[in-house]
Write a protein that holds these residues in place. Structure first.
Motif, PDB file in Angstrom:
ATOM      1  N   ASP A  48       0.838  -1.193   0.000  1.00  0.00           N
ATOM      2  CA  ASP A  48       0.000   0.000   0.000  1.00  0.00           C
ATOM      3  C   ASP A  48       0.884   1.258   0.000  1.00  0.00           C
ATOM      4  O   ASP A  48       2.114   1.166  -0.040  1.00  0.00           O
ATOM      5  N   ALA A  49       0.203   2.430   0.037  1.00  0.00           N
ATOM      6  CA  ALA A  49       0.944   3.691  -0.095  1.00  0.00           C
ATOM      7  C   ALA A  49       1.951   3.883   1.034  1.00  0.00           C
ATOM      8  O   ALA A  49       3.037   4.426   0.824  1.00  0.00           O
ATOM      9  N   ARG A  50       1.603   3.408   2.241  1.00  0.00           N
ATOM     10  CA  ARG A  50       2.550   3.561   3.355  1.00  0.00           C
ATOM     11  C   ARG A  50       3.868   2.877   3.045  1.00  0.00           C
ATOM     12  O   ARG A  50       4.945   3.405   3.321  1.00  0.00           O
ATOM     13  N   GLY A  51       3.770   1.700   2.465  1.00  0.00           N
ATOM     14  CA  GLY A  51       4.979   0.948   2.116  1.00  0.00           C
ATOM     15  C   GLY A  51       5.797   1.662   1.057  1.00  0.00           C
ATOM     16  O   GLY A  51       7.039   1.665   1.104  1.00  0.00           O
ATOM     17  N   ILE A  52       5.117   2.275   0.096  1.00  0.00           N
ATOM     18  CA  ILE A  52       5.840   2.979  -0.972  1.00  0.00           C
ATOM     19  C   ILE A  52       6.579   4.185  -0.395  1.00  0.00           C
ATOM     20  O   ILE A  52       7.763   4.415  -0.673  1.00  0.00           O
TER      21      ILE A  52
END
Ligand SMILES: Cc1cc2nc3c(=O)[nH]c(=O)nc-3n(C[C@H](O)[C@H](O)[C@H](O)COP(=O)(O)O)c2cc1C
Length: 381
Positions: free
Chosen positions: A234-238
């Motif tokens: 998800d965006a947090r990981g990116i």
């Protein structure tokens, strides 16, 4: 550490990696060897990411067809992925006795599912050199690979044909070796990743660094763009991957959960319904260390005393059972490949997944930067 070209929140997607490849978003849909589809690859590339097709199990002529089919679906850059090392020691000399010993833990299940036991057949290798020749002749935009470094003459020919190369490292030392070979871009693949460990300097069991530790070390060790892989869904990981020094991400499991992938409905269901909360590593699925959902098959093949054939013989052997398990709709006896963040997968449509990821990263990048600029805030720098 190298300075990324990202200089404002709205520009998070403009990295050396995205500009080098000529894509809008520095997001690679990871190659899914055995479960890739032309449709998934083209969908991701058409959105502006880099779609990849894992072709290691295919004959050269099948690879040629796949490239033609992807080209019919997209005019954007895409990657074809191969495994530099296609077999483990002993694969060619392994005989019928070893076959029978490795069949033993599967035999009861095959009978119970109404199948007949397979018999030993001599191994017919597919050669990496023959596969890569097809990629070179077709002048694919990007050639990505794992489990080693291609011979110098192949990398030279890629450069001459303007085929960009993406190698995979599971340790900082592997990244250095890839850079010394003049590979253009390096995927730093953490232990969380679904599928196989692509290690090549040391055994995979000794190359189990996690993404959070691996990415900054690789970014420090090499000057080419680094792509983070493993556990990003998800965006947090990116955003975290970018903070660690990556200039792009490679996501596998979250794309595997999408309808466009080659995963069966049972497999996608296991990822999307929380059953993939517990994953494990095993050599039992193929003969090489890989991560999948902790189910009955994985647990049984990891038991002490179970004999595993060298790669790829174990892969061919286990296929006899999983084909039956699929027909009988029994997820406990499937190879449910998945990474540790499988439970974060929500989307079943690859375009919707990419829309969510890119818009959320943009919003998050704005928030992080505005926090940084606030006069009362502690600087993140
Ligand atoms: C089913 C499956 C097959 C894969 N096959 C390949 C492959 O053939 N070549 C490769 O470089 N990576 C392969 N990978 C790794 C992915 O491309 C990607 O790097 C990885 O899944 C990222 O971690 P994640 O699963 O946590 O997203 C595979 C992963 C999965 C889940």
């Amino acid at each position: 550490m190298k300075q990324q070209s990202t200089n404002s929140s709205s520009q998070w997607n403009k990295t050396r990696f995205s500009s080098r490849i000529g894509i809008e978003y520095p997001i690679i849909q990871g190659p899914l060897g055995g479960l890739s589809t032309q449709r998934l690859t083209a969908t991701v590339s058409n959105f502006g990411g880099l779609g990849s097709f894992g072709a290691h199990g295919l004959t050269p002529s099948a690879i040629k067809d796949v490239i033609d089919e992807i080209r019919a679906l997209t005019s954007k850059p895409f990657a074809i992925n191969l495994w530099v090392s296609m077999e483990d020691e002993g694969a060619r000399s392994s005989g019928s006795e070893a076959f029978s010993r490795s069949l033993a833990p599967l035999a009861g299940h095959i009978h119970a599912l109404g199948g007949t036991l397979p018999t030993f057949k001599p191994y017919v290798p597919i050669k990496f050199e023959d596969q890569v020749r097809v990629l070179l002749d077709a002048k694919v935009p990007v050639f990505s690979f794992i489990v080693g470094v291609p011979p110098r003459e192949i990398l030279d020919e890629c450069r001459a044909q303007k085929i960009l190369t993406i190698g995979t490292a599971t340790t900082p030392d592997e990244a250095i070796v890839l850079e010394q070979a003049d590979v253009d871009i390096i995927v730093a693949s953490g232990f969380e990743a679904g599928g196989h460990r692509g290690s090549f300097l040391f055994p995979a069991e000794e190359s189990l660094t996690g993404t959070f530790s691996l990415v900054p070390q690789v970014a420090d060790a090499v000057s080419v763009p680094v792509i983070a892989a493993g556990g990003i869904a998800d965006a947090r990981g990116i955003v975290a991957a970018f903070a660690l020094g990556a200039e792009g991400v490679q996501i596998g499991t979250a794309f595997l959960a999408c309808d466009e992938s080659g995963a069966s409905a049972l497999h996608r269901n296991a990822i999307l319904t929380g059953k993939a909360g517990r994953t494990g590593l095993t050599k039992g699925f193929t003969g090489r260390l890989a991560r999948g959902v902790q189910n009955q098959l994985l647990e049984e093949l990891n038991r002490p005393g179970v004999e595993i054939l060298p790669y790829p013989l174990q892969r061919f052997l286990v296929r006899n059972l999983v084909t039956l398990a699929e027909e009988n709709r029994n997820p406990e006896l499937l190879q449910l490949w998945a990474g540790q963040s499988a439970n974060l997968s929500r989307q079943t449509d690859a375009t919707a997944l990419l829309q969510t990821l890119t818009s959320e990263v943009s919003a998050m990048a704005d928030r992080v930067l505005s926090w940084n600029r606030h006069p009362d805030s502690q600087s993140l720098r």
